[in-house]
Write a protein that holds these residues in place. Structure first.
Motif, PDB file in Angstrom:
ATOM      1  N   MET A 146       0.857  -1.178   0.000  1.00  0.00           N
ATOM      2  CA  MET A 146       0.000   0.000   0.000  1.00  0.00           C
ATOM      3  C   MET A 146       0.902   1.240   0.000  1.00  0.00           C
ATOM      4  O   MET A 146       1.935   1.255   0.673  1.00  0.00           O
ATOM      5  N   HIS A 147       0.501   2.265  -0.739  1.00  0.00           N
ATOM      6  CA  HIS A 147       1.259   3.508  -0.793  1.00  0.00           C
ATOM      7  C   HIS A 147       0.386   4.650  -0.278  1.00  0.00           C
ATOM      8  O   HIS A 147      -0.772   4.777  -0.676  1.00  0.00           O
ATOM      9  N   LEU A 148       0.962   5.459   0.586  1.00  0.00           N
ATOM     10  CA  LEU A 148       0.281   6.646   1.096  1.00  0.00           C
ATOM     11  C   LEU A 148       0.966   7.872   0.515  1.00  0.00           C
ATOM     12  O   LEU A 148       2.194   7.919   0.428  1.00  0.00           O
ATOM     13  N   LYS A 149       0.154   8.859   0.134  1.00  0.00           N
ATOM     14  CA  LYS A 149       0.710  10.095  -0.402  1.00  0.00           C
ATOM     15  C   LYS A 149      -0.032  11.265   0.206  1.00  0.00           C
ATOM     16  O   LYS A 149      -1.245  11.387   0.069  1.00  0.00           O
ATOM     17  N   ARG A 150       0.713  12.102   0.873  1.00  0.00           N
ATOM     18  CA  ARG A 150       0.123  13.279   1.508  1.00  0.00           C
ATOM     19  C   ARG A 150      -0.106  14.355   0.465  1.00  0.00           C
ATOM     20  O   ARG A 150       0.815  14.785  -0.217  1.00  0.00           O
ATOM     21  N   ILE A 151      -1.334  14.774   0.341  1.00  0.00           N
ATOM     22  CA  ILE A 151      -1.710  15.867  -0.554  1.00  0.00           C
ATOM     23  C   ILE A 151      -2.341  16.942   0.330  1.00  0.00           C
ATOM     24  O   ILE A 151      -3.545  16.976   0.536  1.00  0.00           O
ATOM     25  N   ALA A 154      -3.295   8.775   7.537  1.00  0.00           N
ATOM     26  CA  ALA A 154      -3.891   8.138   6.354  1.00  0.00           C
ATOM     27  C   ALA A 154      -5.393   7.957   6.544  1.00  0.00           C
ATOM     28  O   ALA A 154      -6.140   7.897   5.573  1.00  0.00           O
ATOM     29  N   TYR A 155      -5.827   7.913   7.795  1.00  0.00           N
ATOM     30  CA  TYR A 155      -7.250   7.758   8.092  1.00  0.00           C
ATOM     31  C   TYR A 155      -8.047   9.013   7.718  1.00  0.00           C
ATOM     32  O   TYR A 155      -9.267   9.002   7.805  1.00  0.00           O
ATOM     33  N   SER A 156      -7.380  10.081   7.271  1.00  0.00           N
ATOM     34  CA  SER A 156      -8.110  11.245   6.760  1.00  0.00           C
ATOM     35  C   SER A 156      -8.606  10.999   5.339  1.00  0.00           C
ATOM     36  O   SER A 156      -9.337  11.817   4.786  1.00  0.00           O
ATOM     37  N   SER A 157      -8.242   9.871   4.762  1.00  0.00           N
ATOM     38  CA  SER A 157      -8.756   9.448   3.458  1.00  0.00           C
ATOM     39  C   SER A 157      -9.936   8.505   3.690  1.00  0.00           C
ATOM     40  O   SER A 157      -9.776   7.450   4.319  1.00  0.00           O
TER      41      SER A 157
END
Length: 187
Positions: free
Chosen positions: A55-60, A95-98
């Protein structure tokens, strides 16, 4: 307790492996970026070779200092998600903000994730804390995580302090402890 990693591999979660954190002169550049990147890529290669979940997380973020249109938010070339690997963009540190991430995590049977990557003091910390409060189990690989330079003080001491805080919410391992030669993984 040891379980065979091939029987039930945890998800490797690569957090914010973006060019922004390795570009010299940038505000959020990390000090030990090269060493952490090498270890992240080694773990990513192991997971990909064995076809284990990645899994990849990307902060935007929407902050003025974080321009999502910039090439600096691109993935590091070697860590770019491949077809079949999950990707989640998140606006806040966790990541839970997604909402997509929340939906995915609430629908898998056994939530066991290994967090590696950058933004140790933001994304990794916030995700581990949020996951802990949802009874999700996270592990942090100390030699495959990095954080930006603190405003003042010793960077190594700052990183260790953040790791110590995360240790209250997740299991902390070095990669050598995590993956043993027998193919067993500490759970």
């Amino acid at each position: 307790m040891l379980a065979s990693i091939t029987d039930d591999p945890p998800i490797l979660v690569c957090a914010d492996l973006q060019v922004e954190y390795l570009t010299p002169g940038r505000r959020h550049v990390i000090l030990d970026g090269e060493a952490a990147t090498v270890r992240c890529l080694e773990l990513l290669t192991l997971w990909r070779t064995n076809l284990w979940p990645v899994m990849h997380l990307k902060r935007i973020a929407q902050a003025a200092w974080f321009n999502p249109a910039s090439r600096l938010t691109d993935w590091i070339a070697e860590a770019k998600p491949r077809p079949g690997e999950m990707t989640f963009e998140h606006p806040l540190p966790s990541a839970y903000s997604s909402s997509r991430f929340v939906d995915y995590m609430s629908n898998i049977r056994s939530v066991r994730c290994i967090l590696v990557g950058f933004s140790l003091d933001e994304t990794i910390l916030a995700t581990a804390v949020d996951g802990f409060h949802r009874s999700h189990r996270y592990q942090i690989v100390t030699d495959a995580v990095a954080c930006r330079q603190p405003g003042t003080g010793d960077a190594a001491a700052y990183k260790q302090s953040v790791v110590n805080v995360i240790g209250n919410f997740a299991t902390v391992h070095a990669s050598a402890e995590l993956i043993r030669t027998s193919g067993a993984i500490a759970v």
